[in-house]
Motif scaffolding. Structure first.
Motif, PDB file in Angstrom:
ATOM      1  N   SER A 103      -9.170   6.191  -4.308  1.00 37.19           N
ATOM      2  CA  SER A 103      -7.921   5.479  -4.091  1.00 37.19           C
ATOM      3  C   SER A 103      -7.970   4.688  -2.779  1.00 37.19           C
ATOM      4  O   SER A 103      -8.449   5.186  -1.773  1.00 37.19           O
ATOM      5  CB  SER A 103      -6.777   6.499  -4.053  1.00 37.19           C
ATOM      6  OG  SER A 103      -5.563   5.821  -4.008  1.00 37.19           O
ATOM      7  N   GLY A 104      -7.517   3.444  -2.833  1.00 34.61           N
ATOM      8  CA  GLY A 104      -7.447   2.628  -1.627  1.00 34.61           C
ATOM      9  C   GLY A 104      -8.749   1.969  -1.236  1.00 34.61           C
ATOM     10  O   GLY A 104      -8.842   1.358  -0.180  1.00 34.61           O
ATOM     11  N   HIS A 141      -8.301  -6.494   8.099  1.00 30.02           N
ATOM     12  CA  HIS A 141      -8.807  -5.349   7.345  1.00 30.02           C
ATOM     13  C   HIS A 141      -9.690  -5.832   6.202  1.00 30.02           C
ATOM     14  O   HIS A 141      -9.236  -6.517   5.288  1.00 30.02           O
ATOM     15  CB  HIS A 141      -7.627  -4.541   6.787  1.00 30.02           C
ATOM     16  CG  HIS A 141      -8.045  -3.447   5.856  1.00 30.02           C
ATOM     17  ND1 HIS A 141      -8.639  -2.294   6.307  1.00 30.02           N
ATOM     18  CD2 HIS A 141      -7.967  -3.337   4.513  1.00 30.02           C
ATOM     19  CE1 HIS A 141      -8.918  -1.520   5.255  1.00 30.02           C
ATOM     20  NE2 HIS A 141      -8.512  -2.129   4.166  1.00 30.02           N
ATOM     21  N   GLU A 183      -6.102   0.354 -13.738  1.00 29.02           N
ATOM     22  CA  GLU A 183      -5.610   1.719 -13.978  1.00 29.02           C
ATOM     23  C   GLU A 183      -4.584   1.735 -15.112  1.00 29.02           C
ATOM     24  O   GLU A 183      -3.447   2.187 -14.917  1.00 29.02           O
ATOM     25  CB  GLU A 183      -4.984   2.294 -12.700  1.00 29.02           C
ATOM     26  CG  GLU A 183      -5.874   2.070 -11.499  1.00 29.02           C
ATOM     27  CD  GLU A 183      -5.917   3.239 -10.556  1.00 29.02           C
ATOM     28  OE1 GLU A 183      -5.440   4.324 -10.916  1.00 29.02           O
ATOM     29  OE2 GLU A 183      -6.466   3.070  -9.450  1.00 29.02           O
ATOM     30  N   TYR A 232      -8.002  -8.725   4.306  1.00 23.83           N
ATOM     31  CA  TYR A 232      -6.557  -8.912   4.526  1.00 23.83           C
ATOM     32  C   TYR A 232      -6.329  -8.884   6.039  1.00 23.83           C
ATOM     33  O   TYR A 232      -6.521  -7.836   6.657  1.00 23.83           O
ATOM     34  CB  TYR A 232      -5.748  -7.764   3.933  1.00 23.83           C
ATOM     35  CG  TYR A 232      -5.754  -7.648   2.428  1.00 23.83           C
ATOM     36  CD1 TYR A 232      -5.035  -8.534   1.633  1.00 23.83           C
ATOM     37  CD2 TYR A 232      -6.455  -6.620   1.793  1.00 23.83           C
ATOM     38  CE1 TYR A 232      -5.007  -8.403   0.254  1.00 23.83           C
ATOM     39  CE2 TYR A 232      -6.430  -6.482   0.418  1.00 23.83           C
ATOM     40  CZ  TYR A 232      -5.703  -7.382  -0.345  1.00 23.83           C
ATOM     41  OH  TYR A 232      -5.680  -7.245  -1.690  1.00 23.83           O
ATOM     42  N   GLY A 250     -10.252  -0.511  -2.718  1.00 23.68           N
ATOM     43  CA  GLY A 250     -10.309  -1.956  -2.950  1.00 23.68           C
ATOM     44  C   GLY A 250     -10.502  -2.359  -4.400  1.00 23.68           C
ATOM     45  O   GLY A 250     -10.853  -3.504  -4.679  1.00 23.68           O
ATOM     46  N   LYS A 251     -10.260  -1.443  -5.319  1.00 21.29           N
ATOM     47  CA  LYS A 251     -10.442  -1.762  -6.740  1.00 21.29           C
ATOM     48  C   LYS A 251      -9.460  -2.829  -7.207  1.00 21.29           C
ATOM     49  O   LYS A 251      -9.835  -3.784  -7.874  1.00 21.29           O
ATOM     50  CB  LYS A 251     -10.262  -0.492  -7.607  1.00 21.29           C
ATOM     51  CG  LYS A 251     -11.188   0.647  -7.224  1.00 21.29           C
ATOM     52  CD  LYS A 251     -11.009   1.839  -8.145  1.00 21.29           C
ATOM     53  CE  LYS A 251      -9.635   2.471  -8.093  1.00 21.29           C
ATOM     54  NZ  LYS A 251      -9.295   3.064  -6.786  1.00 21.29           N
ATOM     55  N   SER A 252      -8.197  -2.650  -6.833  1.00 20.41           N
ATOM     56  CA  SER A 252      -7.193  -3.640  -7.240  1.00 20.41           C
ATOM     57  C   SER A 252      -7.479  -4.994  -6.603  1.00 20.41           C
ATOM     58  O   SER A 252      -7.297  -6.033  -7.230  1.00 20.41           O
ATOM     59  CB  SER A 252      -5.790  -3.180  -6.839  1.00 20.41           C
ATOM     60  OG  SER A 252      -5.453  -2.023  -7.553  1.00 20.41           O
TER      61      SER A 252
HETATM   62  N1  LIG Z   1      -1.524  -7.361   0.404  1.00 19.29           N
HETATM   63  C1  LIG Z   1      -2.226  -6.574   1.241  1.00 19.29           C
HETATM   64  N2  LIG Z   1      -2.166  -6.777   2.564  1.00 19.29           N
HETATM   65  C2  LIG Z   1      -2.859  -6.011   3.427  1.00 19.29           C
HETATM   66  N3  LIG Z   1      -3.653  -4.994   3.054  1.00 19.29           N
HETATM   67  C3  LIG Z   1      -3.767  -4.732   1.744  1.00 19.29           C
HETATM   68  C4  LIG Z   1      -3.057  -5.503   0.768  1.00 19.29           C
HETATM   69  N4  LIG Z   1      -3.349  -5.010  -0.454  1.00 19.29           N
HETATM   70  C5  LIG Z   1      -4.199  -3.985  -0.243  1.00 19.29           C
HETATM   71  N5  LIG Z   1      -4.461  -3.816   1.058  1.00 19.29           N
HETATM   72  C6  LIG Z   1      -5.366  -2.813   1.644  1.00 19.29           C
HETATM   73  O1  LIG Z   1      -6.638  -3.021   1.122  1.00 19.29           O
HETATM   74  C7  LIG Z   1      -7.246  -1.803   0.755  1.00 19.29           C
HETATM   75  C8  LIG Z   1      -7.624  -1.809  -0.688  1.00 19.29           C
HETATM   76  O2  LIG Z   1      -6.445  -1.860  -1.475  1.00 19.29           O
HETATM   77  P1  LIG Z   1      -6.493  -1.830  -3.057  1.00 19.29           P
HETATM   78  O3  LIG Z   1      -5.096  -1.889  -3.543  1.00 19.29           O
HETATM   79  O4  LIG Z   1      -7.415  -2.869  -3.538  1.00 19.29           O
HETATM   80  O5  LIG Z   1      -7.104  -0.396  -3.343  1.00 19.29           O
HETATM   81  P2  LIG Z   1      -7.241   0.395  -4.727  1.00 19.29           P
HETATM   82  O6  LIG Z   1      -8.655   0.859  -4.789  1.00 19.29           O
HETATM   83  O7  LIG Z   1      -6.745  -0.413  -5.846  1.00 19.29           O
HETATM   84  O8  LIG Z   1      -6.320   1.628  -4.484  1.00 19.29           O
HETATM   85  P3  LIG Z   1      -5.502   2.490  -5.560  1.00 19.29           P
HETATM   86  O9  LIG Z   1      -6.493   3.351  -6.255  1.00 19.29           O
HETATM   87  O10 LIG Z   1      -4.563   3.298  -4.715  1.00 19.29           O
HETATM   88  O11 LIG Z   1      -4.811   1.537  -6.458  1.00 19.29           O
HETATM   89  C9  LIG Z   1      -6.244  -0.708   1.111  1.00 19.29           C
HETATM   90  O12 LIG Z   1      -6.649  -0.139   2.345  1.00 19.29           O
HETATM   91  C10 LIG Z   1      -4.946  -1.424   1.258  1.00 19.29           C
HETATM   92  O13 LIG Z   1      -4.176  -0.806   2.270  1.00 19.29           O
END
Ligand SMILES: Nc1ncnc2c1ncn2[C@@H]1O[C@H](COP(=O)(O)OP(=O)(O)OP(=O)(O)O)[C@@H](O)[C@H]1O
Ligand SMILES: [Mg+2]
Lengths: 265, 255
Positions: free
Chosen positions: A39-40, A17, A150, A14, A42-44
């Motif tokens: 958490s955070g 990042h 989740e 992104y 990158g799973k989503s």
């Molecule tokens: N649309 C976006 N634009 C910029 N950065 C993003 C975006 N979506 C997610 N991120 C960043 O990418 C990283 C991974 O995000 P993601 O949502 O995939 O994590 P996650 O493992 O699903 O977290 P959670 O357990 O909190 O749901 C995070 O650091 C987040 O800040």
């Protein structure tokens, strides 16, 4: 057994990042795979690239089938309040003839035990029931792969156990291939045939573990099973849970920084 | 029943006071309600020609102008609301056009269309399209991301996306816009009839005033009030049915 999903060197960035970096794995037909990670991490993002909601920066996703379904964590937003429960389940089936649509929706609602609520509005149901509607909608679509982000994170513990067992039952009865994203280690071991452990920033695959438990699971006996406990500890160690040393350092550094910011402003 | 009484007591009280003051003052400019009502009855009800020549054309203009504006406003609004690019281009233009007071354009429309129905419709449509348009834009933007993602994953056809997701999601805002523009339609209907025409309620108001027939003028104003009230009530009834799906309790989000 054939592969339902093949992910090769999948990475996503992104802006500047890098959220996930170079993931490679496969999901076999009929398998339930859990992706677990902090958490955070990158799973989503992984799930969104697989589902095509986000075009990955690099790598390939290939699905052995035409369509997939997603169950989101936020059931209240993912259901349409202007449609009845049945209307919601029929939502992805608009291209089918009416009679078939009806039949499929009725069938899927029966699988999740909500036949009696077909005419209600989703917001008249409890959170757990709403998530069951979302699951029924996904199943009625007959996806080659069911993705869940989740799915049980915003219901209470009791409902969560019920929904976990419901998921295990319907996927066994209907031979659905499922990829569940969760940050809950216990849940990943309880649900999965296999566990993919993600960690780090950008997220990398740190382990791909078979779950050595029988297909039949039970909330009480399985969770006290030796295999369960051992695997849970293993995943926890992989995710660095219970090693606070690093975190204390980080916390102290952040504290110093915020302090100096306060002083300078 | 008590609620009904509550709602109408103030209204009835004011009418009574006006009636008393009207008797006392005996001023030709401000006739008492009893005179106005009997004039209204004679003029608008007992005179079928007035009904077909003035009320029917006025209401027809008002409703068709409002419907045309609503159709344009909703379709254009949903389109703009779902496209950031389009909104970037059209945004400043919309803000500019919306800032023009519609009555100021009556002379322009008179030049363009000559006096008559087209000019009157143009005035109403231009004046009332903005609340619908801007509310539709707002509503279309308010579709939450989870619903957008859900629709994308299921690869629903375009028509279902527009009619089955964006439109219902935007409908509470759209109805708010429709209500504002319906009341505005009444205003602009009257304004558009003040010049260059001899039929319609607005023209009758003008004529009564020119002929110093103030009771008849007030009868026209009362008729406009009744009309506005009736139209608004009818639209509210439609809205209540169309938005019956909305959760009534406040705890909709976190069940
Ligand atoms: N649309 C976006 N634009 C910029 N950065 C993003 C975006 N979506 C997610 N991120 C960043 O990418 C990283 C991974 O995000 P993601 O949502 O995939 O994590 P996650 O493992 O699903 O977290 P959670 O357990 O909190 O749901 C995070 O650091 C987040 O800040
Ligand atoms: Mg997430």
């Amino acid at each position: 057994m054939s592969n339902m999903l093949e992910v090769a060197d999948l990475g996503h960035t992104y802006g500047d990042h890098e959220a996930i970096g170079g993931l490679t794995f496969t999901v076999r037909a009929g398998e339930l795979v859990c992706v677990v990670g902090p958490s955070g991490c990158g799973k989503s993002t992984l799930l969104r690239t697989i589902s095509g909601l986000v075009a990955p920066s690099r790598g390939d996703v290939s699905l052995n089938g035409s369509h997939l379904a997603v169950v989101f964590q936020d059931y209240s937003r993912s259901l349409f309040p202007w449609l009845s429960v049945q209307g919601n389940v029929e939502f992805p089936l608009r291209s089918l003839p009416r009679a078939e649509r009806r039949a499929r929706a009725a069938e899927a609602l029966e699988w999740v035990g909500l036949s009696g609520a077909a005419r209600k509005r989703p917001w008249q149901l409890s959170g757990g029931m709403q998530q069951r509607v979302a699951i029924a909608r996904a199943l009625a679509y007959r996806p080659a792969l069911l993705l869940m982000d989740e799915p049980f994170a915003s219901v209470d513990a009791q409902t969560r156990f019920e929904l976990e067992d419901l998921l295990l039952r319907v996927r066994r009865e209907h031979d659905t291939t499922v990829l569940v994203v969760t940050h809950d280690i216990d849940e990943s071991v309880y649900l999965g045939d296999r566990i993919l452990v993600l960690s780090g920033s950008p997220a990398r695959l740190v382990a791909d573990l078979e779950v050595p438990l029988p297909a039949e699971r039970d909330q009480v006996t399985t969770r006290t099973d030796e295999g369960f406990v051992a695997l849970r500890s293993k995943v926890a160690r992989l995710l660095n849970v219970g090693k606070p040393a690093l975190d204390v350092e980080k916390w102290a550094a952040a504290e110093r920084e915020s302090l100096s910011e306060t002083v300078s402003s | 029943m008590t609620k009904f009484l509550q709602r109408w007591t103030v209204f009835a009280g004011l009418v009574v006071i006006w009636q008393l003051l009207g008797w006392l003052a005996d001023d030709p400019f401000f006739p008492p309600p009893s005179k106005i009502l009997s004039a209204a009855w004679e003029w608008w009800v007992l005179e079928p020609a007035n009904f077909t020549e003035h009320i029917v054309p006025s209401v027809a203009r008002l409703l068709s102008g409002w419907l045309i504006a609503s159709l344009i406003g909703v379709s254009l609004g949903l389109l703009l609301g779902r496209s950031d690019r389009a909104m970037e281009y059209a945004g400043p233009l919309l803000v500019f056009l919306r800032s023009i007071p519609p009555p100021a354009l009556v002379p322009v429309f008179l030049l363009l269309f000559k006096a008559g129905t087209s000019m009157q419709l143009a005035t109403i449509v231009f004046g009332v399209v903005w609340p619908v348009l801007l509310n539709s834009v707002d509503g279309a933007r308010s579709v939450d991301v989870t619903k957008v993602d859900t629709s994308a994953v299921f690869r629903i056809p375009r028509w279902q996306w527009v009619l089955g997701v964006v439109l219902p999601a935007a409908s509470p805002k759209i109805f708010a816009g429709l209500r504002v523009s319906l009341s505005l339609s009444l205003v602009l209907m009257v304004i558009s009839e003040l010049v260059g025409t001899d039929n319609g309620i607005g023209s009758q108001l003008m004529q009564a005033q020119r002929e110093f027939d103030y009771t008849r003028m007030w009868a026209g104003i009362v008729l406009l009030g009744v009309l506005g009230y009736g139209l608004n009530t009818a639209l509210l009834a439609v809205e209540r049915r169309a938005l019956a799906w909305q959760p009534r309790s406040r705890d909709e989000q976190h069940a």
